[in-house]
Design an enzyme around this catalytic site. Structure first.
Site, PDB file in Angstrom:
ATOM      1  CG  ASP A  51      -1.916  -1.087   1.272  1.00 53.66           C
ATOM      2  OD1 ASP A  51      -2.284  -1.577   0.191  1.00 53.66           O
ATOM      3  OD2 ASP A  51      -2.355  -1.459   2.378  1.00 53.66           O
ATOM      4  CE1 TYR A 109       3.668  -6.535   3.643  1.00 57.21           C
ATOM      5  CE2 TYR A 109       3.156  -8.884   3.613  1.00 57.21           C
ATOM      6  CZ  TYR A 109       3.157  -7.644   2.997  1.00 57.21           C
ATOM      7  OH  TYR A 109       2.653  -7.520   1.728  1.00 57.21           O
TER       8      TYR A 109
END
Length: 264
Positions: A51, A109
């Site tokens: 994003d 992540y």
């Protein structure tokens, strides 16, 4: 031939990974640089889309080209046309059946969060921020409710295009490092795949628990609800890093870069 690249970037100045008409995405900048170096159009496929504001330490992409060049030439030549906040870390030929997304067996992540009474300045965009103290034990206990295979609909963004909300979380690690009057928290996640905003929504819940707004058991209720409105608000993208995909050893691709070492 098919080439795989490892890419690192700061996402602060970009509208995410995926190409857009504005041209202000990481994919657009990378494809432009590759095309200028190769003197022919090049399009890439990535391991995982990020994003706006999200960083990557080892995004992996692949592309096909008839050009025969040394791997070091792909690295240095492409970097010569990239902005300073995007860099090719490595290049490697791969078999035609290799696919940066489909060949990945897991993705990793990390969230870096600063716990401090004062908001970050030099680290702005590089860390998330909370000003209330966090309870690490409570967050670790809560994270156990996310391990294994679950329907993660409660953490799924409305615009998510994934075919199934069922994913398998294989690892969550929460650590901290104290500084003068503050603490850096590091949250690492590994799963076979992630839904759109899944980690940011999970982080919103973990931080709410860490700040004492809910008990650890609340997270199990959130998972069971399978509704986005059952969970906490989405946390800021600041401090979120795509560590990279995981591939089978037979592909022979690097599993980490030097950038891992400077994360708190």
């Amino acid at each position: 031939m098919r080439i795989a690249l490892g890419i690192s970037y700061s996402g602060s100045a970009y509208e995410g990974w995926q190409s857009q008409l504005s041209g202000k995405t990481v994919q657009d900048k990378l494809e432009l640089a590759l095309s200028r170096f190769a003197v022919q159009p090049i399009r890439v496929m990535c391991a995982g889309r990020t994003d706006a504001g999200v960083h990557a330490l080892m995004q992996v992409v692949h592309f096909d080209t008839p050009l025969q060049r040394e791997t070091s030439s792909w690295v240095r030549g492409t970097n010569a046309f990239l902005p300073s906040d995007i860099a090719v870390q490595w290049a490697q030929p791969v078999p035609d059946e290799f696919h940066s997304r489909a060949s990945a067996i897991a993705r990793r992540y990390a969230y870096v969060v600063l716990e401090s009474p004062v908001r970050p300045s030099v680290e702005a965009g590089r860390v998330g921020w909370v000003y209330r103290p966090l309870d690490g034990d409570a967050m670790r206990q809560a994270a156990l409710h996310l391990m294994g295979e679950h329907d993660f609909s409660s953490f799924r963004a409305a615009q998510c295009q994934a075919k199934s909300p069922v994913k398998t979380m294989s690892r969550i690690e929460i650590s901290q490092r104290a500084g003068p009057g503050s603490r850096y928290w590091r949250f690492e996640f590994e799963a076979n795949a992630f839904l759109h905003h899944m980690i940011r929504n999970i982080m919103g819940c973990l931080l709410a628990i860490g700040q004492g707004n809910h008990p650890p058991e609340w997270l199990a209720e959130v998972v069971a609800a399978r509704r986005r409105d059952a969970a906490a608000p989405t946390f800021s993208p600041d401090g979120l890093y795509f560590l990279g995909p995981v591939y089978e050893e037979r592909h022979g691709l690097p599993s980490r870069t030097a950038a891992y070492d400077w994360l708190p």
